[in-house]
Design an enzyme around this catalytic site. Structure first.
Site, PDB file in Angstrom:
ATOM      1  N   MET A  34       0.842  -1.203   0.000  1.00 34.00           N
ATOM      2  CA  MET A  34       0.000   0.000   0.000  1.00 34.00           C
ATOM      3  C   MET A  34       0.873   1.248   0.000  1.00 34.00           C
ATOM      4  O   MET A  34       1.699   1.435   0.909  1.00 34.00           O
ATOM      5  CB  MET A  34      -0.909   0.001   1.229  1.00 34.00           C
ATOM      6  CG  MET A  34      -1.928  -1.108   1.241  1.00 34.00           C
ATOM      7  SD  MET A  34      -2.884  -1.166   2.780  1.00 34.00           S
ATOM      8  CE  MET A  34      -1.743  -2.061   3.859  1.00 34.00           C
ATOM      9  N   VAL A  35       0.699   2.081  -1.025  1.00 35.22           N
ATOM     10  CA  VAL A  35       1.471   3.313  -1.121  1.00 35.22           C
ATOM     11  C   VAL A  35       1.250   4.156   0.134  1.00 35.22           C
ATOM     12  O   VAL A  35       0.122   4.335   0.583  1.00 35.22           O
ATOM     13  CB  VAL A  35       1.066   4.104  -2.383  1.00 35.22           C
ATOM     14  CG1 VAL A  35       1.773   5.455  -2.430  1.00 35.22           C
ATOM     15  CG2 VAL A  35       1.399   3.297  -3.630  1.00 35.22           C
ATOM     16  N   CYS A 116      -2.157  -2.054 -11.236  1.00 37.78           N
ATOM     17  CA  CYS A 116      -2.787  -0.752 -11.070  1.00 37.78           C
ATOM     18  C   CYS A 116      -2.852  -0.047 -12.419  1.00 37.78           C
ATOM     19  O   CYS A 116      -1.821   0.395 -12.913  1.00 37.78           O
ATOM     20  CB  CYS A 116      -2.007   0.099 -10.093  1.00 37.78           C
ATOM     21  SG  CYS A 116      -1.989  -0.515  -8.401  1.00 37.78           S
ATOM     22  N   ASN A 175      -6.696 -11.625  -3.710  1.00 34.43           N
ATOM     23  CA  ASN A 175      -6.757 -10.288  -3.131  1.00 34.43           C
ATOM     24  C   ASN A 175      -8.117  -9.659  -3.448  1.00 34.43           C
ATOM     25  O   ASN A 175      -8.635  -9.829  -4.548  1.00 34.43           O
ATOM     26  CB  ASN A 175      -5.616  -9.431  -3.698  1.00 34.43           C
ATOM     27  CG  ASN A 175      -5.662  -7.989  -3.220  1.00 34.43           C
ATOM     28  OD1 ASN A 175      -5.563  -7.084  -4.029  1.00 34.43           O
ATOM     29  ND2 ASN A 175      -5.800  -7.777  -1.944  1.00 34.43           N
ATOM     30  N   GLY A 176      -8.662  -8.935  -2.463  1.00 39.55           N
ATOM     31  CA  GLY A 176      -9.887  -8.177  -2.708  1.00 39.55           C
ATOM     32  C   GLY A 176     -10.949  -8.338  -1.647  1.00 39.55           C
ATOM     33  O   GLY A 176     -11.467  -9.428  -1.439  1.00 39.55           O
TER      34      GLY A 176
END
Length: 276
Positions: A34-35, A116, A175-176
């Site tokens: 996560m940025v 992304c 993921n999700g």
């Protein structure tokens, strides 16, 4: 990339092999890249609460290679920060290779961000084909976010992840929209994957992999101790607490807490409301 932090982390401390973990038949619990958020302090916190594998935030390989300042800013680790996967974004193979060479003594793997905003295609055969091509290049595993480009908050296509897993021989991580340990276990069983990756669920509750339904107070104080010890910038320190306390504070309390502007004010608030 703080040299004083890194010097103690050369490979003898990298005991846990992620590939062995993903072939173990057990659920591998993963903290997503996560940025701004998946930095050393947060990775340290989630590891205390049963997270098996952590990713760094996405790092732009070109900047990382060319700038010492970028390396110092973007990548910090320590002896307990393992197993660790460093994620890069790159469109130049040489720059990616150079960036990987810099961090490889301090990490268990290198990840390439291909997600992304592309995730699964409407035509799933295209995604399966892409994953097979990646497998053929020699990647060790693939993580799949089960949404299309257009989807943001719609339900995740877990059956699509299952089909991708069935068509590959390497491990796959799902993921999700995973918010607690029970959901993680359900997704693992539904998809037949080898692990699950969580982003927002861990921001809201860094202890979720340990079975907590909401952030326990001990976790909040653990975050305070870790963040202060590692010199976490105030904005990041405060933002994480805002996420963690979302479900345990009233609307009025949120307004007060979110307006705080210093570490000392946050510590006074936490002490007054939750003890030391």
């Amino acid at each position: 990339m703080k040299s004083d932090c890194i010097r103690t982390t050369i490979c003898q401390e990298r005991k846990k092999d992620p590939i062995e973990m993903l072939h173990s038949g057990q659920l591998v619990k993963v903290c997503a890249p996560m940025v701004r958020y998946s930095k050393l302090a947060f990775r340290t916190l989630v590891r205390k609460y049963s997270c098996d594998l952590c990713y760094t935030p996405m790092i732009v390989a070109a900047d990382f290679v060319r700038s010492i300042k970028a390396r110092d800013s973007e990548f910090t680790t320590n002896q307990g920060d393992c197993p660790l996967i460093v994620q890069f974004a790159a469109n130049d193979a040489r720059l990616l290779s150079d960036a990987a060479r810099i961090v490889c003594p301090y990490a268990n793997g290198i990840d390439i961000n291909c997600g992304c905003p592309q995730r699964i295609h409407d035509d799933l055969t295209r995604t399966v084909d892409l994953c097979r091509k990646a497998e053929a290049t020699g990647v060790s595993w693939i993580t799949v976010h089960g949404r299309t480009v257009e989807e943001r908050h719609q339900p995740v296509h877990y059956q699509a992840i299952k089909i991708i897993k069935e068509n590959l021989s390497i491990p796959v991580i799902a993921n999700g929209d995973i918010r607690n340990l029970k959901e993680a276990e359900n997704v693992w069983h539904i998809t037949g994957t080898d692990g699950v990756m969580v982003a927002r669920g861990l921001l809201a509750n860094p202890a979720m992999f340990a079975g907590y339904e909401e952030t326990p107070l001990k976790c909040i104080w653990d975050w305070v101790d870790i963040a202060l010890e590692l010199g976490t910038p105030y904005m990041c320190f405060h933002q994480h607490l805002m996420y963690m306390m979302e479900k345990i504070t009233s609307r009025q309390e949120k307004r007060v807490f979110n307006a705080l502007s210093s570490t000392s004010a946050v510590l006074d608030y936490l002490t007054d409301h939750y003890g030391s």
